[in-house]
Enzyme design. Structure first.
Site, short mmCIF file in Angstrom:
data_model
loop_
_atom_site.label_atom_id
_atom_site.label_comp_id
_atom_site.label_asym_id
_atom_site.label_seq_id
_atom_site.Cartn_x
_atom_site.Cartn_y
_atom_site.Cartn_z
N GLU A 167 0.80 -1.23 0.00
CA GLU A 167 0.00 0.00 0.00
C GLU A 167 0.83 1.27 0.00
O GLU A 167 0.76 2.07 0.95
CB GLU A 167 -0.96 -0.02 1.20
N GLU A 359 -5.34 -8.68 0.56
CA GLU A 359 -6.05 -8.30 1.80
C GLU A 359 -7.51 -8.04 1.48
O GLU A 359 -7.83 -7.32 0.53
CB GLU A 359 -5.49 -7.00 2.42
O1 IFM Z 1 -4.33 -3.16 9.10
C1 IFM Z 1 -4.28 -2.64 7.82
C2 IFM Z 1 -3.08 -3.19 7.06
O2 IFM Z 1 -1.89 -2.94 7.72
C3 IFM Z 1 -3.00 -2.55 5.69
N1 IFM Z 1 -4.25 -2.66 5.01
C4 IFM Z 1 -5.45 -2.27 5.69
C5 IFM Z 1 -5.52 -2.98 7.04
C6 IFM Z 1 -6.82 -2.58 7.78
O3 IFM Z 1 -6.85 -1.20 7.98
#
Ligand code: IFM
Length: 454
Positions: A167, A359
């Site tokens: 990210e 994710e």
């Molecule tokens: O916890 C975070 C993760 O570190 C990066 N993506 C989003 C998740 C939830 O906010």
């Protein structure tokens, strides 16, 4: 009538975590300090003054955690490496105890038939590198490439899926513009994002020249489909701006070896951004990714009232909740349609890339407990709808190869501390006891059947 959603053979199921969010042991075995140690210890930016000092104590309990994954039938585990455990000051002499920790973790995963998927950077920059300018500095790019090269050589015989960054939008533009590292600084965030793309491309190049170049390498982007709140011309323009900076600014470099012209035009003068170095573009061109990691939780809805709202990070992103829409504990809209539209759009606009969902998941209150088990039916319902969207996208030809729930277990949720819970496994942060939530059982059954029912 019950409907079955069957996934392709070999679909890779797992869960994801990151080093700072779960490991703890913040100053053990020679680990250097990272920027999150500093944010937690020296600022008031984290809710309840929580820190990642102990977190889930995974550093000491990794065997138990792998045992849980094995019982849950996970096929793969996405984790990140703490750079300052390997190089306490970001570069220089490597730290054997840190190296051993990840050797042990990876070997234990493999011994349990779980594929390691390794993220090189999930936000925990060594403090000594922040001191020389952080991601705004090309010296840090060089240090990252050196670190990546060490990692490929040391773990590449066993790790066959690599993620360069997690990210970049968040740890560059968002964190800088919100003043997380220091003062608010949009320019610093933009320069950092350009440098991160250069570091990414260089790491891909080095991977292909490493001793074990026979795996796949990609990047995880947090992407969000953007919808206008109305049909007005201003709202439609707001979509182009928002999509430009949230999505295309990061997708185009890694999938088209270019930066979007409209966004370049928007930022060059106001933020005094120098021309993108020719060498960066060549590096990106010569080093395409093998797969795109997508992190997706929600969609974005925008509306602009005036032409002058249409600036970078403009004043138009709707954050207010709207009646009739559903939201998680983070205040994020539950938006499986946005997930489907995002997958279809990336497939179309970016020439059918190989995709892993690195994710997806949700934070809820988790306050319904029967016989000691958290009854998180809302989480199951959320994941079901997102998986249905993924299934439909695969049916339409999207090259989606795997899915990782965020997260394996409740953990340190950055500025929210321990107040937001995303895990399939509940952690009692006092006793460190791990307990499966109802969703963990459900997800185990999905993996076993390679399908689920609605
Ligand atoms: O916890 C975070 C993760 O570190 C990066 N993506 C989003 C998740 C939830 O906010």
């Amino acid at each position: 009538m019950v409907k079955e959603f069957k996934f392709p053979d070999g679909f890779l199921w797992g869960a994801a975590t990151s080093s700072y969010q779960i490991e703890g042991a913040w100053n053990e075995d020679g680990k250097g300090e990272n920027v999150w140690d500093q944010i937690c210890h020296n600022t008031k930016k984290v809710q309840n003054s929580d820190t990642g000092d102990t977190a889930c104590d995974h550093y000491h309990r990794y065997k138990e955690d792998i045992q849980l994954m094995s019982e849950l039938g996970h096929k793969a585990y996405r984790f990140s490496v703490s750079w300052p455990r390997i190089f306490p000051s970001g570069k220089g002499t490597a730290n054997n105890k840190g190296i051993n920790f990840y050797d042990n973790l990876i070997n234990e995963l493999l011994a349990n038939g779980i594929e390691p998927v390794l993220t090189l950077y999930h936000w925990d920059l060594p403090v000594s590198l922040q001191k020389i300018g952080g991601w705004e500095s090309r010296e840090v790019v060089e240090a990252y490439v050196n670190y990546a090269s060490f990692m490929f050589d040391h773990y590449g015989d066993r790790v066959k899926k690599w993620i360069t960054f997690n990210e970049p939008l968040v740890f560059t533009i968002w964190f800088y513009s919100r003043g997380l590292y220091n003062k608010r600084d949009v320019r610093g965030g933009l320069i950092s994002s350009i440098n991160v793309n250069a570091a990414h491309a260089k790491a891909v190049e080095i991977y292909h020249q490493s001793k074990n170049p026979d795996g796949l390498i990609g990047i995880s982007l947090n992407l969000s489909h953007v919808y206008p709140e109305s049909d007005s011309e201003l709202d439609k323009k707001a979509v182009i701006y928002t999509d430009g900076i949230y999505n295309r600014w990061f997708l185009d470099p890694v999938l088209k070896a270019s930066y979007p012209n409209d966004i370049l035009e928007l930022i060059e003068k106001p933020y005094n951004i120098p021309k993108i170095p020719k060498n960066d573009i060549e590096l990106l061109e010569n080093n395409p990714i093998d797969f795109l990691g997508i992190n997706n939780y929600s969609c974005t809805r925008v509306s602009a009232k005036k032409e002058k709202d249409l600036t970078l990070l403009g004043n138009f992103s709707k954050t207010n909740k709207v009646k009739g829409r559903e939201y998680s504990e983070m205040g994020w809209e539950v938006c499986p349609k946005g997930f489907y539209d995002l997958l279809m759009r990336i497939d179309e606009d970016y020439d059918h890339p190989m995709i892993y969902i690195t994710e997806n998941g949700v934070a809820y209150k988790d306050d319904k407990i029967i016989n000691g088990i958290i009854q998180d039916d809302d989480r199951i319902y959320y994941i079901k709808r997102y998986l249905e969207a993924a299934y439909q996208a695969i049916k339409k030809g999207v090259n989606l190869k795997g899915y990782f729930v965020w997260s394996l277990m409740d953990n340190f949720e950055w500025i929210y501390g321990y107040s937001k819970k995303f895990g399939l496994i509940h952690i009692n942060f006092e006793s460190q006891k791990r307990t499966w939530k109802k969703s963990a059982y459900w997800y185990r059954d999905v993996i076993k059947a390679n399908s689920f029912n609605i």
